[in-house]
Design an enzyme around this catalytic site. Structure first.
Site, short mmCIF file in Angstrom:
data_model
loop_
_atom_site.label_atom_id
_atom_site.label_comp_id
_atom_site.label_asym_id
_atom_site.label_seq_id
_atom_site.Cartn_x
_atom_site.Cartn_y
_atom_site.Cartn_z
N GLN A 1 -10.11 -3.85 -3.27
CA GLN A 1 -11.38 -3.34 -2.75
C GLN A 1 -12.49 -3.55 -3.77
O GLN A 1 -13.61 -3.96 -3.43
CB GLN A 1 -11.26 -1.84 -2.42
N ARG B 1 -13.81 -8.21 1.71
CA ARG B 1 -12.37 -8.02 1.46
C ARG B 1 -11.65 -9.33 1.74
O ARG B 1 -10.77 -9.76 0.99
CB ARG B 1 -11.80 -6.92 2.37
N ASP C 1 -17.15 7.51 -2.02
CA ASP C 1 -15.90 7.37 -1.29
C ASP C 1 -15.59 8.73 -0.67
O ASP C 1 -16.23 9.74 -1.04
CB ASP C 1 -14.78 6.91 -2.25
N CYS D 1 -16.30 1.96 0.49
CA CYS D 1 -15.17 1.10 0.89
C CYS D 1 -14.78 1.29 2.34
O CYS D 1 -14.12 0.43 2.91
CB CYS D 1 -13.99 1.34 -0.03
N HIS E 1 -7.39 0.87 -6.51
CA HIS E 1 -7.64 0.06 -5.30
C HIS E 1 -8.34 -1.25 -5.74
O HIS E 1 -9.51 -1.47 -5.45
CB HIS E 1 -8.50 0.85 -4.31
N ARG F 1 0.88 -1.19 0.00
CA ARG F 1 0.00 0.00 0.00
C ARG F 1 0.90 1.22 0.00
O ARG F 1 1.71 1.42 0.92
CB ARG F 1 -0.92 0.02 1.23
#
Ligand code: CP
Ligand code: NVA
Length: 325
Positions: free
Chosen positions: A148, A309, A241, A281, A145, A118
């Protein structure tokens, strides 16, 4: 889960990629096959059936940004697959003191069986992948991402029984990692996607053009607009988001102003299909990109999404780390 109809493979699934960096790198069949494997792993786990596909395997987890879900789901996922994960904060490893990505990737390749990263610039995960001889998984960059969005697709599949032909609407910052991976993922699986974002925060143009090209083959229609009411019309899935992503903290005030007309709230959602589902998310900011009424209301599936996830990533880990054994 009973709602999920049998998916017909149109070609032999080919997990030809060493790494999992973006959804653009994977075929529709790859993605669907991973999702159906995730459903199977989830079912087994709920029934208490162990599945140690990665017995003895170790995953390194490099974090240059904060995380709750990604860290915990990868650690727990490796454990449930019979393997082990090592959390490597960039604050503690030499990478944070200037050791190069290439040296770090080469050294870790001698110890572990896969690396999740990440980080900020997307080029950093590409560099890890270039120099590592083991699979590299993108655990979020500024641009993408993908793990996700695999969880998001899994959640939609469970709740709607299909992906192809549904209409997904994303409202908010169109230029962030979630918007980009949703564009790539939706186009791949034949789901229509409308993105409503303020002027100046439209998705990356190359990603839009690629998604349109893919969408012309899968039947996915793509609309980029600055009008949230147009975008959400008859949507099956509504997604948002945060307005300020990790690394953009200095822009908070500007972004609050910029996106104030892009809040997902009850009035806006009246335009979606009556049985729409809401995804985020997480982490979320209630009162900013979404109201509590929506995220904590009956259409919200955000905790199924968070749980998924784990299951989606276990399918990815099994495919990437387990394939040579
Ligand atoms: N959604 C997500 O990636 O959460 P974390 O930042 O907590 O990992
Ligand atoms: N766009 C958000 C996603 C967090 C999981 C961020 O990058 O901070």
């Amino acid at each position: 889960m009973n709602k999920v109809s049998k998916w017909q493979e149109t070609e032999e699934p080919k997990l030809i990629q060493k790494d999992f960096l973006t959804l653009a790198d994977y075929s529709k069949d790859d993605i669907m096959s991973l999702l159906y494997d995730a459903l199977e792993l989830k079912k087994q786990q709920k029934m208490g059936i162990s599945h140690p596909y990665l017995s003895g395997k170790v995953l390194g987890l490099i974090f240059e940004k904060s995380s709750t879900r990604t860290r915990v789901s990868f650690e727990v996922g490796m454990l449930q697959l019979g393997g082990h994960a090592i959390f490597l904060s960039s604050r503690d490893i030499q990478l944070g003191r200037g050791e190069t990505v290439s040296d770090t990737a080469k050294v870790l390749s001698r110890y572990v069986d896969g690396i999740m990263v990440r980080t900020f610039e997307h080029e950093t995960v590409e560099e890890f992948a270039k120099y590592a001889s083991i699979p590299v998984i993108n655990g979020l960059t500024d641009l993408h991402h993908p793990t996700q969005v695999m969880a998001d697709l899994l959640t939609i599949l469970e709740h709607k029984g299909k992906l192809s032909g549904l209409k997904l609407c994303y409202i908010g910052d169109g230029n962030n990692n979630m918007a980009h991976s949703l564009l790539e993922g939706a186009a791949k699986v034949g789901m229509h996607i409308n993105i409503a974002s303020s002027e100046g925060y439209k998705p990356n143009e190359i990603i839009i053009q690629n998604a349109k090209k893919v969408g012309s083959k899968t039947g996915s229609k793509i609309m980029i607009t600055n009008n949230p009411t147009t975008a959400i019309q008859d949507a099956d899935v509504v997604v948002t988001d945060v307005w300020t992503s990790m690394g953009q903290e200095k822009e908070v005030q500007k972004r609050l102003q910029e996106f104030k007309d892009y809040q997902v709230n009850q009035a806006l959602c009246e335009n979606a299909k009556p049985d729409f589902i809401f995804l985020h998310c997480l982490p979320a900011h209630r009162g900013e990109e979404v109201t509590a009424e929506i995220i904590d209301g009956p259409h919200s599936v955000v905790f199924d999404e968070a749980e998924n996830r784990l299951h989606a990533q276990k399918a990815i880990l099994k495919a990437l780390l387990g394939k040579k054994s």
